[in-house]
Write a protein that holds these residues in place. Sequence first.
Motif, PDB file in Angstrom:
ATOM      1  N   ALA A  44      44.540  28.810  31.820  1.00 21.92           N
ATOM      2  CA  ALA A  44      45.562  28.991  32.843  1.00 21.92           C
ATOM      3  C   ALA A  44      45.812  27.674  33.573  1.00 21.92           C
TER       4      ALA A  44
ATOM      5  N   ALA B 100      45.456  24.775  32.373  1.00 16.98           N
ATOM      6  CA  ALA B 100      46.176  23.893  31.463  1.00 16.98           C
ATOM      7  C   ALA B 100      47.669  24.227  31.457  1.00 16.98           C
ATOM      8  N   LEU B 101      47.953  25.503  31.397  1.00 15.00           N
ATOM      9  CA  LEU B 101      49.357  25.911  31.357  1.00 15.00           C
ATOM     10  C   LEU B 101      50.060  25.473  32.641  1.00 15.00           C
TER      11      LEU B 101
ATOM     12  N   GLN C 288      50.180  21.674  32.991  1.00 12.69           N
ATOM     13  CA  GLN C 288      50.828  21.021  31.855  1.00 12.69           C
ATOM     14  C   GLN C 288      49.983  19.879  31.291  1.00 12.69           C
TER      15      GLN C 288
END
Lengths: 337, 337
Positions: free
Chosen positions: B52, B54-55, B58
């Motif tokens: 999460a 990372a998402l 970005q």
Amino acid sequence: MNIRDIAKKTGVSVATVSRFLDPQKKDLVRAETREKIDRIIRKYHYSPNRTAQALSRQINNTIGMVTPLSPDVVKSPYFEGLIAGIIEGIGPLAYDLKWIMIRNEDREYCNLHEILREHSVDGLIFLTWRLSTNLVDEVQHRTDVPAVLINDYSPSVRCSIVYCENRSGVKKICSHLTSKGYKRIGMLKGPEYISLDARERFSAFKSSGKKMGFRVRDPFLYECPRFEEEAGYQTMKLWVDKGNLPDAIFCANDGLAIGAIRALNESKIKVPKDIAIVGYDDSPRNETTNPPLTSVRQPLEAMGKAAVETLVKLVSKEAKGAIRLKFEPELIVRESA
Amino acid sequence: MNIRDIAKKTGVSVATVSRFLDPQKKDLVRAETREKIDRIIRKYHYSPNRTAQALSRQINNTIGMVTPLSPDVVKSPYFEGLIAGIIEGIGPLAYDLKWIMIRNEDREYCNLHEILREHSVDGLIFLTWRLSTNLVDEVQHRTDVPAVLINDYSPSVRCSIVYCENRSGVKKICSHLTSKGYKRIGMLKGPEYISLDARERFSAFKSSGKKMGFRVRDPFLYECPRFEEEAGYQTMKLWVDKGNLPDAIFCANDGLAIGAIRALNESKIKVPKDIAIVGYDDSPRNETTNPPLTSVRQPLEAMGKAAVETLVKLVSKEAKGAIRLKFEPELIVRESA
DNA sequence: ATTATTTTTGTAACCGGTTACATTTTCGGG
DNA sequence: CCCGAAAATGTAACCGGTTACAAAAATAAT
């Protein structure tokens, strides 16, 4: 360029694009629509964001290979074999491989769930040799986390494990030596605190001695400070200087054996004429040592591959509970014994 | 257990918890609140979901190591050295390492952005030897993707690259040989199509010949089908049978050299008395061959480490544009020449 | 005590996908 | 041409974080 952009450009909803992207659901989408989406995706070189997929599906499609953090890892034939097997095993699968290195100092850092979350992996393969025992302890007792341990077998281990029995390898060595007529058999041990392997090899040696009638006595037993050629060399030097050598020596691994042979060569003691030497692990170098080294080979590649396959079964819930796979070591007889 | 749960249990908002979790922003949170959050987090063993993060950020904090898919990779001293360096380089960093294996069949699969997205990595290190040239071609010309190529240097390469000059290594070998008085110098080549290395080593050999006054002529030149010991052995056998041997042979890598030595030993041709042999790459085995093999060493570990450091600079935008690092090979003189 | 600042916290949108469920389309049969 | 079932599609919530911006609380200044 994300899925919503594609949906908009194609004139359909994100759900439809998502279905198009999923091979399982692709045929829920009308052929005509498929073509439209396909065209747009190609046009804009769209490919889905794996991180978002992972978050949404709650699956990372990635497994973690845990090793100690040390450049030596890749240089040890032991890890090499296992890693080769892991690569081979993961190749045909739709899983990625993450290499998780753990420094021994991080002993407290030992919650398995934490490792899974913090590295975004679905399961773990532990190549534990020399690795912080705390962590390994936790792995051994957990059965609720997809994890496969390699070669740290003991009867009390409850997790999934792929292993190759040390006892039976040592037994093969000892019966080979006794059948060749050697009576006074010594051992070059590794440091016991380092791994279960070290302890098992020694304990199996002792019990073989009992069964096969050779005595495991003090002057025929030397402990090396490390599992390395240099340690084998130094310790053997010492042994030679003290005198009273056996007529065959089982070395706890090949490094020690190679070091020992070097020490013996230097002292003009002929292998195997004067002393037979046997190693353990069968590193590739054994073919070219002088003389070529008799050793025991674990089917490392097969084990690595099996570990991946086992882990993937656990991760995908195709199997549950603990899986244990036992492999048999093989005696490779060369010229040193 | 996610950040909202923690927020609710602590009686604060998710933003506050998120700030608490970020070392950069931790002190935006009042000490008192920090303690409360901390207590709850410990109590429930919460740790943030990396996927999460990372998402949302970005950024995956993960770099990819790209190699050909083959178990041999880990068994080649060349990769071994590089990988050891990569491990060492990544150890102290807050980056994970993903091992991305590419089978040569997947030639079309060569969009770099796609690889980044599909494997959730922020940058790529290419260990390209034997790898599909299409992909490498793309890497070489792209400068907009964080990627570091290792050792596929040619003047036209535009991406970031860490390399060790073949030319200068070959030159060192040749001048060593001529200074030792060898006049008739031959070469055991590898197959040229396989890599730039192969081509460069040969071309450097030719030009050294010109400069140093030995002729690179037909009967002193043999090409092996593969870069492996067995190929070196077979080819050398052939060469011996045909007769007309030079008095020194430069072998395009150590495997070939070791095979060649074996063939010569079998034919009772003494190395280096009758023929001097030099290898390339300096594998660890070279110390224990008979006689120990003179070779050229690339500082592989340093190069692997440098590759990681370079890549991380690119990923974190600490540096931009293409970075090129050149390393010098070192001649390791042993007994074979 | 009131106002201006500064600190601290909260709200809600966003990252880029998936999917349960609702809705619309399509199509065969009457 | 209409009805009902099946097929195709759409809507909106959700996965678990981050963060811009707004709001509230604490502190300082008047």
